[in-house]
Motif scaffolding. Structure first.
Motif, PDB file in Angstrom:
ATOM      1  N   ASP A  62      -6.741  57.464  24.643  1.00  0.00           N
ATOM      2  CA  ASP A  62      -5.422  57.974  24.281  1.00  0.00           C
ATOM      3  C   ASP A  62      -4.320  57.169  24.962  1.00  0.00           C
ATOM      4  OD1 ASP A  62      -6.611  59.950  22.811  1.00  0.00           O
ATOM      5  OD2 ASP A  62      -6.416  61.488  24.360  1.00  0.00           O
ATOM      6  N   LEU A  63      -4.538  56.828  26.207  1.00  0.00           N
ATOM      7  CA  LEU A  63      -3.518  56.118  26.974  1.00  0.00           C
ATOM      8  C   LEU A  63      -3.344  54.672  26.518  1.00  0.00           C
ATOM      9  CD1 LEU A  63      -4.272  57.458  30.549  1.00  0.00           C
ATOM     10  CD2 LEU A  63      -2.596  58.279  28.900  1.00  0.00           C
ATOM     11  N   LEU A  64      -4.291  54.157  25.775  1.00  0.00           N
ATOM     12  CA  LEU A  64      -4.175  52.806  25.222  1.00  0.00           C
ATOM     13  C   LEU A  64      -3.741  52.827  23.756  1.00  0.00           C
ATOM     14  CD1 LEU A  64      -7.291  51.002  26.705  1.00  0.00           C
ATOM     15  CD2 LEU A  64      -4.907  50.633  27.296  1.00  0.00           C
ATOM     16  N   LEU A  65      -4.395  53.653  22.966  1.00  0.00           N
ATOM     17  CA  LEU A  65      -4.139  53.634  21.527  1.00  0.00           C
ATOM     18  C   LEU A  65      -2.750  54.140  21.144  1.00  0.00           C
ATOM     19  CD1 LEU A  65      -7.560  54.816  20.076  1.00  0.00           C
ATOM     20  CD2 LEU A  65      -6.583  52.529  20.056  1.00  0.00           C
ATOM     21  N   VAL A  66      -2.308  55.211  21.752  1.00  0.00           N
ATOM     22  CA  VAL A  66      -1.018  55.790  21.364  1.00  0.00           C
ATOM     23  C   VAL A  66       0.138  54.841  21.690  1.00  0.00           C
ATOM     24  CG1 VAL A  66       0.568  57.719  21.736  1.00  0.00           C
ATOM     25  CG2 VAL A  66      -1.871  58.147  21.408  1.00  0.00           C
ATOM     26  N   PRO A  67       0.245  54.322  22.925  1.00  0.00           N
ATOM     27  CA  PRO A  67       1.340  53.364  23.181  1.00  0.00           C
ATOM     28  C   PRO A  67       1.259  52.114  22.298  1.00  0.00           C
ATOM     29  CG  PRO A  67       0.425  54.122  25.253  1.00  0.00           C
ATOM     30  CD  PRO A  67      -0.457  54.638  24.162  1.00  0.00           C
ATOM     31  N   LEU A  68       0.046  51.628  22.057  1.00  0.00           N
ATOM     32  CA  LEU A  68      -0.102  50.462  21.183  1.00  0.00           C
ATOM     33  C   LEU A  68       0.343  50.764  19.756  1.00  0.00           C
ATOM     34  CD1 LEU A  68      -3.494  48.938  22.389  1.00  0.00           C
ATOM     35  CD2 LEU A  68      -1.212  47.964  22.650  1.00  0.00           C
ATOM     36  N   ALA A  69       0.003  51.937  19.265  1.00  0.00           N
ATOM     37  CA  ALA A  69       0.400  52.314  17.905  1.00  0.00           C
ATOM     38  C   ALA A  69       1.917  52.456  17.797  1.00  0.00           C
ATOM     39  CB  ALA A  69      -0.294  53.614  17.504  1.00  0.00           C
ATOM     40  N   ILE A  70       2.536  53.051  18.807  1.00  0.00           N
ATOM     41  CA  ILE A  70       3.996  53.203  18.786  1.00  0.00           C
ATOM     42  C   ILE A  70       4.668  51.833  18.833  1.00  0.00           C
ATOM     43  CG2 ILE A  70       5.982  54.034  20.100  1.00  0.00           C
ATOM     44  CD1 ILE A  70       4.288  56.486  20.835  1.00  0.00           C
ATOM     45  N   ARG A  71       4.186  50.966  19.709  1.00  0.00           N
ATOM     46  CA  ARG A  71       4.754  49.598  19.784  1.00  0.00           C
ATOM     47  C   ARG A  71       4.583  48.866  18.466  1.00  0.00           C
ATOM     48  NH1 ARG A  71       5.483  47.375  25.170  1.00  0.00           N
ATOM     49  NH2 ARG A  71       6.969  48.917  25.910  1.00  0.00           N
ATOM     50  N   TRP A  72       3.427  49.025  17.843  1.00  0.00           N
ATOM     51  CA  TRP A  72       3.146  48.364  16.567  1.00  0.00           C
ATOM     52  C   TRP A  72       4.171  48.806  15.521  1.00  0.00           C
ATOM     53  CZ3 TRP A  72       1.512  49.678  11.603  1.00  0.00           C
ATOM     54  CH2 TRP A  72       1.005  48.626  10.844  1.00  0.00           C
ATOM     55  N   LEU A  73       4.450  50.105  15.470  1.00  0.00           N
ATOM     56  CA  LEU A  73       5.449  50.600  14.525  1.00  0.00           C
ATOM     57  C   LEU A  73       6.842  50.050  14.843  1.00  0.00           C
ATOM     58  CD1 LEU A  73       4.512  54.377  14.105  1.00  0.00           C
ATOM     59  CD2 LEU A  73       4.248  52.559  12.421  1.00  0.00           C
ATOM     60  N   LEU A  74       7.201  50.051  16.135  1.00  0.00           N
ATOM     61  CA  LEU A  74       8.536  49.599  16.525  1.00  0.00           C
ATOM     62  C   LEU A  74       8.751  48.119  16.226  1.00  0.00           C
ATOM     63  CD1 LEU A  74       9.040  51.478  19.902  1.00  0.00           C
ATOM     64  CD2 LEU A  74      10.092  51.987  17.685  1.00  0.00           C
ATOM     65  N   LYS A  75       7.702  47.313  16.338  1.00  0.00           N
ATOM     66  CA  LYS A  75       7.837  45.878  16.075  1.00  0.00           C
ATOM     67  C   LYS A  75       8.041  45.585  14.592  1.00  0.00           C
ATOM     68  CE  LYS A  75       5.484  44.114  20.075  1.00  0.00           C
ATOM     69  NZ  LYS A  75       6.478  43.242  20.658  1.00  0.00           N
ATOM     70  N   ARG A  76       7.767  46.545  13.744  1.00  0.00           N
ATOM     71  CA  ARG A  76       7.903  46.354  12.310  1.00  0.00           C
ATOM     72  C   ARG A  76       9.139  47.032  11.720  1.00  0.00           C
ATOM     73  NH1 ARG A  76       3.626  45.238  14.321  1.00  0.00           N
ATOM     74  NH2 ARG A  76       2.020  43.930  13.425  1.00  0.00           N
ATOM     75  N   PRO A  78      12.838  47.631  10.370  1.00  0.00           N
ATOM     76  CA  PRO A  78      13.813  46.768   9.701  1.00  0.00           C
ATOM     77  C   PRO A  78      14.918  46.358  10.686  1.00  0.00           C
ATOM     78  CG  PRO A  78      13.346  48.716   8.382  1.00  0.00           C
ATOM     79  CD  PRO A  78      12.685  48.915   9.705  1.00  0.00           C
ATOM     80  N   PRO A  79      15.468  45.160  10.537  1.00  0.00           N
ATOM     81  CA  PRO A  79      16.484  44.648  11.473  1.00  0.00           C
ATOM     82  C   PRO A  79      17.701  45.555  11.647  1.00  0.00           C
ATOM     83  CG  PRO A  79      15.767  42.913   9.994  1.00  0.00           C
ATOM     84  CD  PRO A  79      15.132  44.179   9.517  1.00  0.00           C
ATOM     85  N   GLU A  83      19.032  46.884  15.259  1.00  0.00           N
ATOM     86  CA  GLU A  83      20.408  46.644  15.726  1.00  0.00           C
ATOM     87  C   GLU A  83      21.117  47.952  16.062  1.00  0.00           C
ATOM     88  OE1 GLU A  83      22.334  44.339  12.721  1.00  0.00           O
ATOM     89  OE2 GLU A  83      20.895  42.698  12.928  1.00  0.00           O
ATOM     90  N   ALA A  84      20.923  48.979  15.243  1.00  0.00           N
ATOM     91  CA  ALA A  84      21.558  50.276  15.508  1.00  0.00           C
ATOM     92  C   ALA A  84      21.010  50.873  16.806  1.00  0.00           C
ATOM     93  CB  ALA A  84      21.321  51.225  14.339  1.00  0.00           C
ATOM     94  N   ALA A  85      19.730  50.731  17.041  1.00  0.00           N
ATOM     95  CA  ALA A  85      19.131  51.241  18.276  1.00  0.00           C
ATOM     96  C   ALA A  85      19.670  50.485  19.492  1.00  0.00           C
ATOM     97  CB  ALA A  85      17.612  51.134  18.216  1.00  0.00           C
ATOM     98  N   ALA A  86      19.841  49.173  19.365  1.00  0.00           N
ATOM     99  CA  ALA A  86      20.369  48.368  20.463  1.00  0.00           C
ATOM    100  C   ALA A  86      21.821  48.760  20.762  1.00  0.00           C
ATOM    101  CB  ALA A  86      20.280  46.886  20.118  1.00  0.00           C
ATOM    102  N   ARG A  87      22.615  49.001  19.714  1.00  0.00           N
ATOM    103  CA  ARG A  87      24.003  49.438  19.922  1.00  0.00           C
ATOM    104  C   ARG A  87      24.042  50.802  20.607  1.00  0.00           C
ATOM    105  NH1 ARG A  87      24.654  47.537  14.649  1.00  0.00           N
ATOM    106  NH2 ARG A  87      24.664  49.679  13.861  1.00  0.00           N
ATOM    107  N   ARG A  88      23.129  51.659  20.234  1.00  0.00           N
ATOM    108  CA  ARG A  88      23.069  53.003  20.823  1.00  0.00           C
ATOM    109  C   ARG A  88      22.721  52.919  22.316  1.00  0.00           C
ATOM    110  NH1 ARG A  88      18.814  56.953  21.170  1.00  0.00           N
ATOM    111  NH2 ARG A  88      19.708  59.013  21.410  1.00  0.00           N
TER     112      ARG A  88
END
Length: 91
Positions: A62-76, A78-79, A83-88
């Motif tokens: 759980d401690l490996l798969l969940v963070p990896l899955a979240i990162r995988w989603l975040l890396k994909r 849309p720009p 950008e909106a998240a970075a401004r926030r």
């Protein structure tokens, strides 16, 4: 179960906040919502890849798969959402 969720939250806190922001963004794609639901179901499900009763390895999956899955989603993301998240974050 609570101990596992607390430890998992401490690992993914920043990424989970960014994912939450992305999910609420008007341009959030359907695959992001589906992926987030699947991650939540995996965390809350009593059925794991490696059962929690197996010492050490039961929690490590759980401690490996969940963070990896979240990162995988975040890396994909849309720009425009990135950008909106970075401004926030910048204020």
């Amino acid at each position: 179960m609570w101990k596992r969720l607390t430890l998992l939250w401490s690992l993914v806190r920043g990424d989970a906040r960014e994912l939450w922001f992305a999910l609420r963004h008007p341009a959030a794609p359907g695959w992001l919502k589906l992926g987030s639901v699947l991650i939540a179901l995996y965390v809350l499900s009593p059925i794991d890849l490696i059962p929690d009763v197996v010492p050490v390895f039961g929690v490590v999956d759980d401690l490996l798969l969940v963070p990896l899955a979240i990162r995988w989603l975040l890396k994909r993301l849309p720009p425009d959402i990135v950008e909106a998240a970075a401004r926030r974050r910048a204020g």
